[in-house]
Write an enzyme that holds these catalytic residues in place. Structure first.
Site, short mmCIF file in Angstrom:
data_model
loop_
_atom_site.label_atom_id
_atom_site.label_comp_id
_atom_site.label_asym_id
_atom_site.label_seq_id
_atom_site.Cartn_x
_atom_site.Cartn_y
_atom_site.Cartn_z
N LYS A 1 4.43 0.87 9.59
CA LYS A 1 4.56 2.13 8.87
C LYS A 1 4.00 3.28 9.68
O LYS A 1 4.51 4.39 9.60
CB LYS A 1 3.86 2.03 7.51
N GLU B 1 0.88 -1.16 0.00
CA GLU B 1 0.00 0.00 0.00
C GLU B 1 0.92 1.22 0.00
O GLU B 1 1.82 1.32 0.84
CB GLU B 1 -0.87 0.01 1.27
N ARG C 1 5.32 -12.64 9.72
CA ARG C 1 6.00 -11.36 9.51
C ARG C 1 7.41 -11.41 10.04
O ARG C 1 7.68 -12.10 10.99
CB ARG C 1 5.32 -10.29 10.36
P1 ATP Z 1 2.80 -2.18 8.03
O1 ATP Z 1 2.05 -2.94 9.05
O2 ATP Z 1 4.25 -2.05 8.29
O3 ATP Z 1 2.18 -0.90 7.66
P2 ATP Z 1 1.58 -3.51 5.86
O4 ATP Z 1 1.41 -4.97 5.91
O5 ATP Z 1 0.38 -2.68 6.08
O6 ATP Z 1 2.79 -3.11 6.76
P3 ATP Z 1 1.75 -3.33 3.05
O7 ATP Z 1 2.14 -2.18 2.24
O8 ATP Z 1 0.32 -3.73 3.04
O9 ATP Z 1 2.22 -3.05 4.53
O10 ATP Z 1 2.68 -4.57 2.74
C1 ATP Z 1 2.99 -5.05 1.46
C2 ATP Z 1 3.38 -6.48 1.60
O11 ATP Z 1 4.49 -6.62 2.48
C3 ATP Z 1 2.25 -7.29 2.17
O12 ATP Z 1 2.13 -8.49 1.43
C4 ATP Z 1 2.67 -7.55 3.58
O13 ATP Z 1 2.16 -8.75 4.04
C5 ATP Z 1 4.19 -7.57 3.47
N1 ATP Z 1 4.79 -7.17 4.74
C6 ATP Z 1 4.58 -6.04 5.43
N2 ATP Z 1 5.27 -6.04 6.58
C7 ATP Z 1 5.94 -7.22 6.63
C8 ATP Z 1 6.82 -7.83 7.58
N3 ATP Z 1 7.16 -7.22 8.72
N4 ATP Z 1 7.31 -9.05 7.28
C9 ATP Z 1 6.98 -9.65 6.14
N5 ATP Z 1 6.16 -9.15 5.21
C10 ATP Z 1 5.63 -7.94 5.44
MG MG Z 2 -1.29 -3.20 4.79
#
Ligand code: ATP
Ligand code: MG
Length: 564
Positions: free
Chosen positions: A274, A39, A264
């Site tokens: 984020k 995102e 994760r």
């Molecule tokens: P955050 O919680 O840090 O905002 P998010 O999951 O909302 O992260 P996205 O932009 O939706 O962030 O993530 C893009 C991809 O990266 C998704 O498939 C998500 O599952 C993966 N991802 C995000 N954070 C991690 C992590 N700590 N370890 C592994 N994969 C991750």
């Molecule tokens: Mg997300």
């Protein structure tokens, strides 16, 4: 978050196993198609790197494809700044997407799918307020109740939904919901919301839409449209998988990607979400998303970490379904191993102390030929000038040393790396502070290149140094962990109050040897006896270099500042 600490789980990967079974069974016509779906509401961090390495890595391994898809269904927090940085970071990490897509480009198709669900009697427009929706939804122990709007006719729903799109209703006044089961033990199946009204400017579709699909609805459809075979996401989406499958089944889509969840990446001594990273930036606790203390890819890059080290780290961490927290020291080990192999050595005196070598002729300069790497002759040699006035590290001299102190002290002898043995014969103090300001030494001409003298005399200490007349002043930034506690924010504590106030030390008067003077932005070195350093890519100018400490030579954090 109190998580078990882990040192990784390299090699095993249950997802590869699933893919291999699928290939054997002839599923998906033998294709593997993955995607990385960020995102665009922040910069990528090392957790994302794990997902990138996994998705792009699988595509490489099975001759498949991996798309980059911006999951931009929530207009409020998204921004083109993030869209651009994400692309830059993925390329920097060394990966190339097959196609670049935006979920927003599917808004029309997603809308049509919603209409199809309405026509099939599987979606309805609901006028409950958010508060009422929560009440009707029930809890884990209490069944939900059907919305009083659940039995609207198909005709009425079609009409209302079309008018939602046309902007006839206020934000938040109505939603479109799937009609599934308010008694489901899975809360995500209790008539989840598919669309909401939100008058917001979208970075891509601008003001074209005032209704936006929910992530959970847009995601399976985006995967399906792109013919993704394996839709890999993190564990928190496990409970969403029934709805993911429901959407695709209800719409009888021509293909049905398989959602697979993995755990994760968590790292101690930092935060990864984020939202928290944004707080650090907005609260000016760090200098920006690319502050070298941040776990963002931009931060790690600026600090001097190479893409290869990050890929190696992700490989060693492995992919499992078990929640764990990886030790920061493991990341640092990967960084050190990579840099040790690949970067040239050089000398930089961080906190200079002047040394006059009294028996060395004034005006004489010797160009010493020094290898750039102890075990990689391919990295070549360089010339290091030696002269009568040099600098050594303040830390390498003690006027009243404890026993077994092998560095310089009055009367003692040490080796200058690649140069000569010197012996301290006198010193000068600052009359006010009592601080030692200058040393007087003699050198032994028979020890050129740091060789042992013919009389077999040995010394234990070997110091780095630079020649005064030939060195330049540089700024050196020393970074430490951003948080002083292992699990910032654990147990409801305020992570912002746990920031390590010594996480950045700026040295303005460090002295670099001449070979470093023309160093290009982002070039990396080992400063002998000090650690690995990288030329800051934004703040360095020719003649005024800034170096960032990437990592120390050894893991000194737990043991605390050992000496060499
Ligand atoms: P955050 O919680 O840090 O905002 P998010 O999951 O909302 O992260 P996205 O932009 O939706 O962030 O993530 C893009 C991809 O990266 C998704 O498939 C998500 O599952 C993966 N991802 C995000 N954070 C991690 C992590 N700590 N370890 C592994 N994969 C991750
Ligand atoms: Mg997300």
């Amino acid at each position: 978050m109190e998580l078990e600490l882990s040192t990784g789980n390299s090699g095993t990967n249950f997802i590869k196993h699933i893919i291999e079974e699928d290939l054997k069974a002839g599923k998906n016509r033998g294709q593997v198609a993955t995607r990385f779906p960020p995102e665009p509401n922040g910069y990528l961090h090392i957790g994302h790197a794990k997902s990138i390495c996994l998705n792009f890595g699988l595509a490489q391994e099975y001759q498949g494809t991996c798309n980059l898809r911006f999951d931009d269904t929530n207009p409020v927090k998204e921004d083109v700044e993030y869209v651009e940085s994400i692309q830059e970071d993925i390329q920097w990490l060394g990966f190339h997407w097959h196609e670049l897509y935006y979920a927003a480009d599917y808004f029309e198709k997603i809308y049509e799918s919603a209409v199809q669900l309405i026509e099939q009697g599987q979606a309805f427009v609901c006028d409950l307020t958010p508060q009422q929706m929560r009440e009707y939804r029930g809890t884990l122990t209490e069944l939900g109740r059907n919305s009083p709007f659940r039995n609207r006719t198909v005709q009425e729903n079609l009409d209302l939904f079309q008018r939602m799109r046309a902007g006839e209703f206020e934000d938040g006044s109505r939603v479109l919901r799937a009609k599934i089961d308010m008694a489901s033990p899975n809360l995500n199946m209790r008539d989840p919301v598919l669309y909401r009204i939100r008058r917001a400017h979208h970075h891509r579709t601008l003001n074209q839409w005032c209704i936006y699909p929910m992530y959970d609805f847009a995601h399976p459809l985006s995967d399906m449209i792109e013919r993704i075979t394996h839709s890999i996401c993190t564990l928190e989406f496990e409970d969403h998988r029934p709805f993911y499958d429901w959407v695709l089944q209800a719409l009888k889509t021509p293909c049905h990607p398989q959602q697979i969840e993995f755990s994760r990446l968590n790292l101690n001594f930092t935060v990864m979400s984020k939202r928290k990273l944004l707080d650090l930036v907005q609260g000016k606790h760090v200098r920006g998303w690319d502050d070298p203390r941040m776990p963002t890819l931009q931060g790690l890059r600026r600090r001097g970490v190479s893409p290869a080290a990050i890929r190696d780290f992700c490989e060693r961490v492995g992919v499992t379904k078990k929640e764990s927290c990886i030790e920061m020291s493991m990341l640092e080990t990967c960084i050190r191993e990579d840099l040790d192999r690949t970067v040239p050595r050089a000398m930089c005196v961080l906190n200079p102390l002047k040394v006059v070598i009294e028996n060395y002729p004034d005006g004489k300069v010797e160009e010493l030929e020094v290898p750039n790497h102890p075990s990689q002759p391919a990295l070549g040699t360089r010339k290091v000038p030696f002269s009568r006035v040099i600098y050594i590290e303040k830390e390498d001299f003690m006027e009243n040393p404890p026993p077994k102190y092998f560095r310089l002290s009055p009367g003692k002898e040490v080796r200058l790396r690649s140069a000569y043995f010197i012996q301290c014969v006198g010193l000068t103090h600052d009359p006010k502070t009592g601080e030692v300001t200058e040393l007087r030494c003699t050198y032994d001409p028979q020890t050129r290149g740091g060789a042992n003298p013919p009389d077999g005399r040995k010394v234990k200490g070997a110091l780095h140094w630079v020649s005064e007349a030939h060195s330049a002043i540089a700024e050196v930034r020393l970074y430490d962990r951003l948080f002083q506690v292992e699990f910032p924010g654990a147990g409801g504590t305020d992570y912002l109050s746990q920031i390590n106030s010594h996480s950045l030390i700026v040295l303005k008067n460090s002295r670099i040897e001449p070979s470093l003077m023309a160093a290009l932005p982002e070039s990396r070195y080992q400063f002998e006896r000090q650690g690995y350093y990288c030329v800051d890519r934004f703040d360095s100018h020719s003649g005024q270099l800034v170096f960032n400490r990437t990592v120390t030579l050894r893991d000194s954090w737990a043991k605390e500042k050992g000496s060499s």
